[in-house]
Design a protein around this motif. Structure first.
Motif, PDB file in Angstrom:
ATOM      1  N   GLU A  92       0.833  -1.201   0.000  1.00 17.11           N
ATOM      2  CA  GLU A  92       0.000   0.000   0.000  1.00 17.11           C
ATOM      3  C   GLU A  92       0.868   1.251   0.000  1.00 17.11           C
ATOM      4  O   GLU A  92       1.882   1.333   0.700  1.00 17.11           O
ATOM      5  CB  GLU A  92      -0.919  -0.001   1.228  1.00 17.11           C
ATOM      6  CG  GLU A  92      -1.901   1.153   1.252  1.00 17.11           C
ATOM      7  CD  GLU A  92      -2.822   1.104   2.461  1.00 17.11           C
ATOM      8  OE1 GLU A  92      -3.655   2.022   2.615  1.00 17.11           O
ATOM      9  OE2 GLU A  92      -2.701   0.145   3.252  1.00 17.11           O
ATOM     10  N   PHE A  93       0.456   2.243  -0.794  1.00 13.38           N
ATOM     11  CA  PHE A  93       1.131   3.541  -0.805  1.00 13.38           C
ATOM     12  C   PHE A  93       0.106   4.604  -1.188  1.00 13.38           C
ATOM     13  O   PHE A  93      -0.551   4.503  -2.234  1.00 13.38           O
ATOM     14  CB  PHE A  93       2.299   3.545  -1.807  1.00 13.38           C
ATOM     15  CG  PHE A  93       2.973   4.885  -1.935  1.00 13.38           C
ATOM     16  CD1 PHE A  93       3.876   5.316  -0.979  1.00 13.38           C
ATOM     17  CD2 PHE A  93       2.681   5.727  -3.003  1.00 13.38           C
ATOM     18  CE1 PHE A  93       4.490   6.556  -1.082  1.00 13.38           C
ATOM     19  CE2 PHE A  93       3.295   6.958  -3.122  1.00 13.38           C
ATOM     20  CZ  PHE A  93       4.199   7.385  -2.157  1.00 13.38           C
ATOM     21  N   ASN A  94      -0.047   5.616  -0.333  1.00 11.78           N
ATOM     22  CA  ASN A  94      -0.960   6.737  -0.596  1.00 11.78           C
ATOM     23  C   ASN A  94      -2.370   6.259  -0.974  1.00 11.78           C
ATOM     24  O   ASN A  94      -2.968   6.726  -1.953  1.00 11.78           O
ATOM     25  CB  ASN A  94      -0.413   7.633  -1.705  1.00 11.78           C
ATOM     26  CG  ASN A  94       0.642   8.596  -1.186  1.00 11.78           C
ATOM     27  OD1 ASN A  94       0.902   8.650   0.019  1.00 11.78           O
ATOM     28  ND2 ASN A  94       1.259   9.344  -2.076  1.00 11.78           N
ATOM     29  N   ALA A  95      -2.878   5.306  -0.209  1.00 12.98           N
ATOM     30  CA  ALA A  95      -4.244   4.786  -0.391  1.00 12.98           C
ATOM     31  C   ALA A  95      -4.420   4.011  -1.697  1.00 12.98           C
ATOM     32  O   ALA A  95      -5.549   3.703  -2.087  1.00 12.98           O
ATOM     33  CB  ALA A  95      -5.274   5.911  -0.309  1.00 12.98           C
ATOM     34  N   ASN A  96      -3.319   3.705  -2.382  1.00 11.48           N
ATOM     35  CA  ASN A  96      -3.372   2.838  -3.559  1.00 11.48           C
ATOM     36  C   ASN A  96      -2.738   1.496  -3.218  1.00 11.48           C
ATOM     37  O   ASN A  96      -1.819   1.414  -2.391  1.00 11.48           O
ATOM     38  CB  ASN A  96      -2.621   3.462  -4.741  1.00 11.48           C
ATOM     39  CG  ASN A  96      -3.386   4.610  -5.364  1.00 11.48           C
ATOM     40  OD1 ASN A  96      -4.608   4.562  -5.480  1.00 11.48           O
ATOM     41  ND2 ASN A  96      -2.672   5.652  -5.764  1.00 11.48           N
ATOM     42  N   TYR A  97      -3.228   0.454  -3.877  1.00  9.01           N
ATOM     43  CA  TYR A  97      -2.723  -0.894  -3.636  1.00  9.01           C
ATOM     44  C   TYR A  97      -1.992  -1.379  -4.885  1.00  9.01           C
ATOM     45  O   TYR A  97      -2.584  -1.464  -5.965  1.00  9.01           O
ATOM     46  CB  TYR A  97      -3.876  -1.831  -3.280  1.00  9.01           C
ATOM     47  CG  TYR A  97      -4.593  -1.405  -2.014  1.00  9.01           C
ATOM     48  CD1 TYR A  97      -4.097  -1.760  -0.764  1.00  9.01           C
ATOM     49  CD2 TYR A  97      -5.733  -0.611  -2.087  1.00  9.01           C
ATOM     50  CE1 TYR A  97      -4.736  -1.349   0.398  1.00  9.01           C
ATOM     51  CE2 TYR A  97      -6.379  -0.200  -0.932  1.00  9.01           C
ATOM     52  CZ  TYR A  97      -5.879  -0.562   0.309  1.00  9.01           C
ATOM     53  OH  TYR A  97      -6.504  -0.156   1.460  1.00  9.01           O
ATOM     54  N   TYR A  98      -0.696  -1.640  -4.717  1.00 11.28           N
ATOM     55  CA  TYR A  98       0.157  -2.052  -5.826  1.00 11.28           C
ATOM     56  C   TYR A  98       0.216  -3.580  -5.824  1.00 11.28           C
ATOM     57  O   TYR A  98       0.771  -4.194  -4.908  1.00 11.28           O
ATOM     58  CB  TYR A  98       1.542  -1.435  -5.684  1.00 11.28           C
ATOM     59  CG  TYR A  98       1.520   0.069  -5.873  1.00 11.28           C
ATOM     60  CD1 TYR A  98       1.945   0.645  -7.067  1.00 11.28           C
ATOM     61  CD2 TYR A  98       1.045   0.911  -4.876  1.00 11.28           C
ATOM     62  CE1 TYR A  98       1.908   2.022  -7.258  1.00 11.28           C
ATOM     63  CE2 TYR A  98       0.997   2.290  -5.054  1.00 11.28           C
ATOM     64  CZ  TYR A  98       1.432   2.831  -6.243  1.00 11.28           C
ATOM     65  OH  TYR A  98       1.376   4.192  -6.440  1.00 11.28           O
TER      66      TYR A  98
ATOM     67  N   THR B 226      -7.512   0.955  -6.174  1.00  5.89           N
ATOM     68  CA  THR B 226      -7.933   1.692  -4.983  1.00  5.89           C
ATOM     69  C   THR B 226      -8.708   0.794  -4.027  1.00  5.89           C
ATOM     70  O   THR B 226      -9.117   1.231  -2.957  1.00  5.89           O
ATOM     71  CB  THR B 226      -8.819   2.883  -5.383  1.00  5.89           C
ATOM     72  OG1 THR B 226      -9.928   2.418  -6.160  1.00  5.89           O
ATOM     73  CG2 THR B 226      -8.014   3.898  -6.198  1.00  5.89           C
TER      74      THR B 226
ATOM     75  N   ASP C  19       9.191  -1.648   3.832  1.00  2.00           N
ATOM     76  CA  ASP C  19       9.400  -0.231   3.518  1.00  2.00           C
ATOM     77  C   ASP C  19      10.357  -0.012   2.354  1.00  2.00           C
ATOM     78  O   ASP C  19      10.305   1.012   1.684  1.00  2.00           O
ATOM     79  CB  ASP C  19       9.933   0.501   4.750  1.00  2.00           C
ATOM     80  CG  ASP C  19       8.917   0.530   5.882  1.00  2.00           C
ATOM     81  OD1 ASP C  19       7.700   0.493   5.571  1.00  2.00           O
ATOM     82  OD2 ASP C  19       9.325   0.590   7.055  1.00  2.00           O
TER      83      ASP C  19
ATOM     84  N   ASP D  21       6.544   4.543  -5.151  1.00  2.00           N
ATOM     85  CA  ASP D  21       6.175   5.949  -5.009  1.00  2.00           C
ATOM     86  C   ASP D  21       5.134   6.308  -6.060  1.00  2.00           C
ATOM     87  O   ASP D  21       4.637   5.438  -6.781  1.00  2.00           O
ATOM     88  CB  ASP D  21       7.407   6.866  -5.113  1.00  2.00           C
ATOM     89  CG  ASP D  21       8.179   6.671  -6.408  1.00  2.00           C
ATOM     90  OD1 ASP D  21       7.548   6.386  -7.450  1.00  2.00           O
ATOM     91  OD2 ASP D  21       9.414   6.815  -6.391  1.00  2.00           O
ATOM     92  N   SER D  22       4.805   7.576  -6.170  1.00  2.00           N
ATOM     93  CA  SER D  22       3.740   8.017  -7.081  1.00  2.00           C
ATOM     94  C   SER D  22       4.105   7.804  -8.539  1.00  2.00           C
ATOM     95  O   SER D  22       3.226   7.850  -9.411  1.00  2.00           O
ATOM     96  CB  SER D  22       3.412   9.494  -6.836  1.00  2.00           C
ATOM     97  OG  SER D  22       4.581  10.294  -6.946  1.00  2.00           O
TER      98      SER D  22
END
Length: 273
Positions: A115-121, A134, A145, A150-151
């Motif tokens: 998870e990163f910035n409310a997105n799931y990779y 999402t 970590d 990242d974005s």
């Protein structure tokens, strides 16, 4: 002198004839040993390629019919296919005959997410990003970590270090090959359900530090694997055999650790948290 001139003349003629023959052979060689057929061979299950035609896959490789069979850039073709279709993994591009190239492919299966910035990779076992959602997926969470998401991370990118990629791929293979619960081998969906969360940690002895892989299972008990980059399939086999011997209460909490006894025998020990 006349004899010498005659010999030189014969040598020139001989060389010219041999050169002409070699040129003809080379032309014929190049004409024969050229790509005419390209075939697709899928390994394992097919999931997403119902919507992708073999013709499209061949086209993405950018290997033209008529190209020299010996001058094909297979690495470039692999990158072309995998960048165009992130869900495909090129196992091998093989010269099947003097005119045929075979692509051996398989589907990349979603196994892990981070998870990163409310997105799931969503990633496969090689830590290749297959999709970004999402909605939280139902699969194993990577609580790592250092994945460097990242974005700017997009579908088709690999994340994490080579060490992490190798360990996560080896873990999936080990779970798939040797892990059993109640004498039943786990399939891919079972593995994603059984392994709830994964993280890396450090362990220490008096003489050294070492890497640890911590797997939180859906039952509650954790699997603590020292040096997961070494003999991971064997370690998973030992731990899962021990897991099946635990009581229901033990399975719901505590830690199963892989270690060596004083006689260097591989063992799994259960410890209450």
């Amino acid at each position: 002198m006349q004899i010498l001139r005659s010999m030189n003349k014969r040598a020139v003629i001989t060389i010219s004839i041999v050169s002409a023959i070699l040129a003809i052979v080379l032309i014929l060689f190049c004409a024969v040993f050229r790509v005419r057929y390209q075939t697709i061979d899928f390994v394992g299950e097919r999931v997403v390629t119902n919507t992708i035609t073999n013709k499209e896959i061949k086209s993405s490789a950018n290997i033209k019919n008529g190209s020299s069979i010996f001058l094909i850039d297979k690495d470039s073709a692999t990158n072309n296919i995998e960048s165009t279709y992130p869900y495909l993994k090129v196992i091998q591009i093989k010269t099947k005959s003097v005119i045929t190239i075979q692509f051996r492919l398989r589907e990349r299966v979603p196994m892990y997410y981070a998870e990163f910035n409310a997105n799931y990779y969503i990633m496969d076992e090689d830590l290749k990003v297959l999709d970004i959602s999402t909605t939280q997926p139902t699969m194993t969470r990577l609580n790592i970590d250092s994945l460097d998401i990242d974005s700017d991370t997009k579908a088709g990118d690999f994340v994490g270090s080579k060490y992490e990629q190798q360990v996560m791929s080896s873990l999936f293979i080990a779970m798939y090959n040797v892990a059993k619960i109640n004498d039943e081998y786990l399939d891919r969906d079972d593995i994603k359900t059984f392994m709830l969360d994964i993280s890396f940690d450090k362990g220490y002895t008096l003489s050294k530090s070492y890497n640890r892989l911590i797997v939180t299972t859906s039952y509650g008990v954790k699997l603590d694997i020292a040096e997961p980059n070494k003999d991971l399939e064997h370690k998973v086999n030992v731990l899962m055999s021990a897991f099946n011997e635990l009581t229901d209460t033990q399975k719901s909490s505590g830690i199963l650790k892989y270690y060596f006894s004083s006689t260097d025998e591989a063992k799994a020990g259960y410890f209450e948290e």
